[in-house]
Design a protein around this motif. Structure first.
Motif, PDB file in Angstrom:
ATOM      1  N   TYR A 197     -73.671  81.750  12.166  1.00  0.00           N
ATOM      2  CA  TYR A 197     -73.594  81.301  13.223  1.00  0.00           C
ATOM      3  C   TYR A 197     -73.705  79.784  13.280  1.00  0.00           C
ATOM      4  O   TYR A 197     -74.609  79.258  12.743  1.00  0.00           O
ATOM      5  N   SER A 198     -72.969  78.940  14.212  1.00  0.00           N
ATOM      6  CA  SER A 198     -73.157  77.485  14.304  1.00  0.00           C
ATOM      7  C   SER A 198     -74.255  77.360  14.906  1.00  0.00           C
ATOM      8  O   SER A 198     -74.670  77.889  16.018  1.00  0.00           O
ATOM      9  N   GLN A 199     -75.271  76.464  14.273  1.00  0.00           N
ATOM     10  CA  GLN A 199     -76.421  76.224  14.806  1.00  0.00           C
ATOM     11  C   GLN A 199     -76.090  75.396  16.170  1.00  0.00           C
ATOM     12  O   GLN A 199     -77.010  75.635  17.055  1.00  0.00           O
ATOM     13  N   GLU A 200     -75.113  74.243  16.318  1.00  0.00           N
ATOM     14  CA  GLU A 200     -74.756  73.582  17.466  1.00  0.00           C
ATOM     15  C   GLU A 200     -74.664  74.556  18.831  1.00  0.00           C
ATOM     16  O   GLU A 200     -74.927  74.312  19.832  1.00  0.00           O
ATOM     17  N   THR A 201     -73.796  75.514  18.189  1.00  0.00           N
ATOM     18  CA  THR A 201     -73.322  76.768  19.225  1.00  0.00           C
ATOM     19  C   THR A 201     -74.515  77.497  19.802  1.00  0.00           C
ATOM     20  O   THR A 201     -74.810  77.523  21.017  1.00  0.00           O
ATOM     21  N   VAL A 202     -75.491  77.732  18.951  1.00  0.00           N
ATOM     22  CA  VAL A 202     -76.565  78.534  19.342  1.00  0.00           C
ATOM     23  C   VAL A 202     -77.444  77.659  20.288  1.00  0.00           C
ATOM     24  O   VAL A 202     -78.182  78.259  21.444  1.00  0.00           O
ATOM     25  N   HIS A 203     -77.643  76.528  19.788  1.00  0.00           N
ATOM     26  CA  HIS A 203     -78.525  75.533  20.501  1.00  0.00           C
ATOM     27  C   HIS A 203     -78.019  75.190  21.736  1.00  0.00           C
ATOM     28  O   HIS A 203     -78.474  75.208  22.927  1.00  0.00           O
ATOM     29  N   ALA A 204     -76.688  75.172  22.120  1.00  0.00           N
ATOM     30  CA  ALA A 204     -76.110  75.016  23.558  1.00  0.00           C
ATOM     31  C   ALA A 204     -76.114  76.198  24.296  1.00  0.00           C
ATOM     32  O   ALA A 204     -76.487  76.028  25.529  1.00  0.00           O
ATOM     33  N   VAL A 205     -76.247  77.293  23.709  1.00  0.00           N
ATOM     34  CA  VAL A 205     -76.492  78.591  24.438  1.00  0.00           C
ATOM     35  C   VAL A 205     -77.773  78.453  25.020  1.00  0.00           C
ATOM     36  O   VAL A 205     -78.220  78.941  26.225  1.00  0.00           O
ATOM     37  N   GLU A 206     -78.806  78.289  24.289  1.00  0.00           N
ATOM     38  CA  GLU A 206     -80.184  78.283  24.657  1.00  0.00           C
ATOM     39  C   GLU A 206     -80.269  77.060  25.628  1.00  0.00           C
ATOM     40  O   GLU A 206     -81.204  77.384  26.609  1.00  0.00           O
TER      41      GLU A 206
END
Length: 288
Positions: free
Chosen positions: A193-202
Motif C-alpha cells: 500500500y502507498s504510504q502517501e495514500t495511507v497518510h491521506a486517509v489518516e
C-alpha cells in the motif's frame, strides 16, 4: 459480515489478551493465513491456547476454521510474498509460449468476476456516500493513478466539486489541506500500500472526512479506516498486479452515480460534451 468486519465491530468487547490477537490479525492478515499457528502466536506474543480461545470467541471451533474463513474473506488480495523481480524471472523462457497471453486474459476475466461478486451490491451504498459529500477528493498513487484520474475526469463531467490529489509540483500537502469535515476522500491502493495514500486517509479521518476505499482486501489499512469499501482483484500471471478490475469498478461506480443523479446531470454532461467538441480538442471527421 466477513471475519475482518466482525473483528472490527467486536474489538472493544474483547479481553486485553484477545485484543492483542485481534490487533495482530487486523494488522498482519497475510501472515496469519500463510504462517503456522505457532509462528502467529510467537509474533502476537501469546500462547497457542490463546489463539484457539480467540477463534472460539469469534464463533469458530478452532484456529484452523478461523484461518480458513479469514483466507476466504481476503479472497481478492494479491498473492503474498511474490516480489516483482521474482515473478518477472518466472516469465523468462516463455516468449514463445502460446498460453502466455491466454493466461492473462483468463485471469482478467476471473478478476472481473471476483470484483463483481464482492462489490456490485455495495456500489449504491458507496454512491450515496459520495452524493452527501460537500467535496469529493480522489487519490491513487503510482499504478492506481490512472484509475483515480479517470474517475475524476468522468465524474467532473456532471459534478464540479471533485478534485484529484495528484501532488504535481510538490503541492500534495497544499491539496490535502483542502480536505475538511463533510467531504469524502476516495482512496485507491493495493498491496504493498502507498504510504502517501495511507497518510491521506489518516489525515481525512482526523478531520472528520468520510473515506471510501477502493482496495484489494478488507484488511488493508485503507479499508480498516474507511466508512465504505469496494474491493477489486489484482491477480495476474505477469510480474505486476493488475488494475483492470479496479478500472472496471471505478467505471461501474460512475454508472451508478449518473443513473441516480437525475436530469441535471444529463444536462451537465451534454453541455460538457458540446464544449469539448466546440473547443477543437477532438479530430473532426473530414467532410467531402
Amino acid at each position: 459480515m466477513g471475519v475482518i468486519d466482525q473483528l472490527r465491530d467486536r474489538f472493544a468487547s474483547l479481553s486485553p489478551s484477545l485484543q492483542q490477537v485481534a490487533r495482530y490479525v487486523l494488522d498482519h492478515p497475510n501472515d496469519v493465513v500463510t504462517q503456522s499457528m505457532r509462528t502467529v502466536g510467537q509474533h502476537a506474543q501469546v500462547p497457542p491456547t490463546t489463539l484457539v480461545r480467540f477463534a472460539q470467541t469469534c464463533g469458530f471451533e478452532g484456529w484452523n476454521p478461523f484461518k480458513q474463513a479469514l483466507t476466504a474473506d481476503m479472497g481478492l488480495a494479491s498473492e503474498a510474498g511474490n516480489q516483482y523481480g521474482e515473478r518477472a524471472r518466472s516469465l523468462m523462457g516463455r516468449a514463445r509460449d502460446k498460453q502466455l497471453t491466454a493466461e492473462m486474459f483468463a485471469m482478467q476475466r476471473s478478476n472481473l468476476d471476483l470484483t463483481e461478486q464482492h462489490s456490485a451490491a455495495r456500489l449504491v451504498t458507496a454512491a450515496k456516500l459520495l452524493e452527501k459529500a460537500d467535496q469529493v477528493h480522489v487519490m491513487g498513487m503510482r499504478a492506481c493513478f490512472p484509475v483515480a484520474f479517470s474517475l475524476v475526469y468522468v465524474y467532473r463531467l456532471f459534478r464540479r466539486s471533485v478534485h484529484l490529489l495528484e501532488g504535481m509540483g510538490g503541492v500534495r500537502e497544499m491539496q490535502l489541506r483542502a480536505i475538511d469535515q463533510g467531504d469524502v476522500l476516495v482512496a485507491i491502493s493495493f498491496a504493498p500500500y502507498s504510504q502517501e495514500t495511507v497518510h491521506a486517509v489518516e489525515l481525512a479521518r482526523a478531520r472528520g472526512c468520510k473515506v471510501l476505499a477502493l482496495t484489494d482486501s478488507l484488511a488493508s489499512p485503507l479499508s480498516l479506516a474507511a466508512d465504505e469499501t469496494l474491493l477489486f482483484a489484482v491477480n495476474s500471471p505477469s510480474f505486476f498486479p493488475s488494475v483492470t478490475a479496479a478500472q472496471a469498478l471505478s467505471e461501474s461506480l460512475l454508472e451508478v452515480l449518473v443513473s441516480r443523479a437525475g436530469p441535471q446531470a444529463v444536462a451537465r454532461i451534454e453541455s460538457a460534451e458540446g464544449e469539448l467538441h466546440d473547443s477543437g480538442v477532438y479530430v473532426q471527421p473530414v467532410r467531402k
